[in-house]
Design a protein around this motif. Structure first.
Motif, PDB file in Angstrom:
ATOM      1  N   LYS A   5       0.840  -1.196   0.000  1.00 42.85           N
ATOM      2  CA  LYS A   5       0.000   0.000   0.000  1.00 42.85           C
ATOM      3  C   LYS A   5       0.878   1.251   0.000  1.00 42.85           C
ATOM      4  CE  LYS A   5      -3.425   2.540   2.622  1.00 42.85           C
ATOM      5  NZ  LYS A   5      -4.125   2.656   3.885  1.00 42.85           N
ATOM      6  N   ASN A   6       1.895   1.280   0.847  1.00 46.12           N
ATOM      7  CA  ASN A   6       2.791   2.429   0.900  1.00 46.12           C
ATOM      8  C   ASN A   6       3.556   2.606  -0.412  1.00 46.12           C
ATOM      9  OD1 ASN A   6       2.022   3.101   3.485  1.00 46.12           O
ATOM     10  ND2 ASN A   6       3.689   1.973   4.448  1.00 46.12           N
ATOM     11  N   GLY A   8       2.479   1.722  -3.414  1.00 42.99           N
ATOM     12  CA  GLY A   8       1.508   2.272  -4.357  1.00 42.99           C
ATOM     13  C   GLY A   8       1.216   3.742  -4.103  1.00 42.99           C
ATOM     14  N   LEU A   9       1.091   4.116  -2.841  1.00 49.45           N
ATOM     15  CA  LEU A   9       0.848   5.524  -2.512  1.00 49.45           C
ATOM     16  C   LEU A   9       2.029   6.405  -2.884  1.00 49.45           C
ATOM     17  CD1 LEU A   9      -0.959   5.191   0.941  1.00 49.45           C
ATOM     18  CD2 LEU A   9      -1.952   5.889  -1.251  1.00 49.45           C
ATOM     19  N   TRP A  11       4.151   5.887  -5.417  1.00 47.41           N
ATOM     20  CA  TRP A  11       4.160   6.077  -6.865  1.00 47.41           C
ATOM     21  C   TRP A  11       3.008   6.953  -7.332  1.00 47.41           C
ATOM     22  CZ3 TRP A  11       8.043   5.951  -9.840  1.00 47.41           C
ATOM     23  CH2 TRP A  11       9.124   5.151  -9.505  1.00 47.41           C
ATOM     24  N   TYR A  12       1.854   6.843  -6.673  1.00 46.50           N
ATOM     25  CA  TYR A  12       0.732   7.714  -7.012  1.00 46.50           C
ATOM     26  C   TYR A  12       1.114   9.171  -6.751  1.00 46.50           C
ATOM     27  CZ  TYR A  12      -3.833   9.920  -6.942  1.00 46.50           C
ATOM     28  OH  TYR A  12      -4.889  10.753  -7.188  1.00 46.50           O
ATOM     29  N   ASP A  13       1.694   9.432  -5.586  1.00 49.48           N
ATOM     30  CA  ASP A  13       2.090  10.795  -5.248  1.00 49.48           C
ATOM     31  C   ASP A  13       3.215  11.282  -6.152  1.00 49.48           C
ATOM     32  OD1 ASP A  13       1.879  13.140  -3.630  1.00 49.48           O
ATOM     33  OD2 ASP A  13       3.735  12.534  -2.627  1.00 49.48           O
ATOM     34  N   VAL A  15       3.893  10.294  -9.356  1.00 48.03           N
ATOM     35  CA  VAL A  15       3.438  10.485 -10.738  1.00 48.03           C
ATOM     36  C   VAL A  15       2.353  11.554 -10.817  1.00 48.03           C
ATOM     37  CG1 VAL A  15       2.298   9.376 -12.690  1.00 48.03           C
ATOM     38  CG2 VAL A  15       4.080   8.165 -11.437  1.00 48.03           C
ATOM     39  N   ILE A  16       1.350  11.458  -9.979  1.00 49.42           N
ATOM     40  CA  ILE A  16       0.228  12.395 -10.039  1.00 49.42           C
ATOM     41  C   ILE A  16       0.577  13.701  -9.345  1.00 49.42           C
ATOM     42  CG2 ILE A  16      -2.194  12.762  -9.449  1.00 49.42           C
ATOM     43  CD1 ILE A  16      -1.730  10.551 -11.527  1.00 49.42           C
ATOM     44  N   ARG A  20      -3.461  16.721 -11.129  1.00 51.64           N
ATOM     45  CA  ARG A  20      -3.836  15.596 -11.993  1.00 51.64           C
ATOM     46  C   ARG A  20      -3.874  15.993 -13.459  1.00 51.64           C
ATOM     47  NH1 ARG A  20      -8.631  13.424  -8.163  1.00 51.64           N
ATOM     48  NH2 ARG A  20      -7.269  12.432  -6.631  1.00 51.64           N
ATOM     49  N   ALA A  23      -0.454  15.468 -15.052  1.00 49.93           N
ATOM     50  CA  ALA A  23      -0.209  14.039 -15.292  1.00 49.93           C
ATOM     51  C   ALA A  23      -1.017  13.546 -16.491  1.00 49.93           C
ATOM     52  CB  ALA A  23      -0.543  13.221 -14.046  1.00 49.93           C
TER      53      ALA A  23
END
Length: 67
Positions: A5-6, A8-9, A11-13, A15-16, A20, A23
Motif C-alpha cells: 500500500k505504501n 503504491g501511494l 508512486w501515485y504521489d 506520478v500524479i 492531476r 499528469a
C-alpha cells in the motif's frame, strides 16, 4: 500488505503529485507522440512543446487563483 500500500501511494504521489491535469497532459502527449511515431511522422518536437504548454497553463492557473 502495508508495504504494498505504501509503495503504491508513493508512486501515485510521485506520478500524479498535486496536479492531476499535468499528469493527464503528459499521458495524452505521450500517446499522441507514440501514435505519430507509429505512423512514420517525426514527432520528437511534440513532447517539449507539450511540456512548455502545460507549464504555462499551470503557472497561469496558480497566478490567477492567488489574486
Amino acid at each position: 500488505m502495508r508495504v504494498f500500500k505504501n509503495f503504491g501511494l508513493f508512486w501515485y504521489d510521485f506520478v500524479i503529485g498535486d496536479d492531476r491535469s499535468i499528469a493527464a497532459g503528459v499521458v495524452i502527449a505521450l500517446m499522441i507522440t507514440a501514435f505519430l511515431a507509429h505512423h512514420d511522422v517525426v514527432a520528437w518536437w511534440l513532447m517539449p512543446l507539450a511540456v512548455v504548454a502545460m507549464l504555462g497553463v499551470s503557472l497561469w492557473r496558480v497566478t490567477r487563483t492567488e489574486d
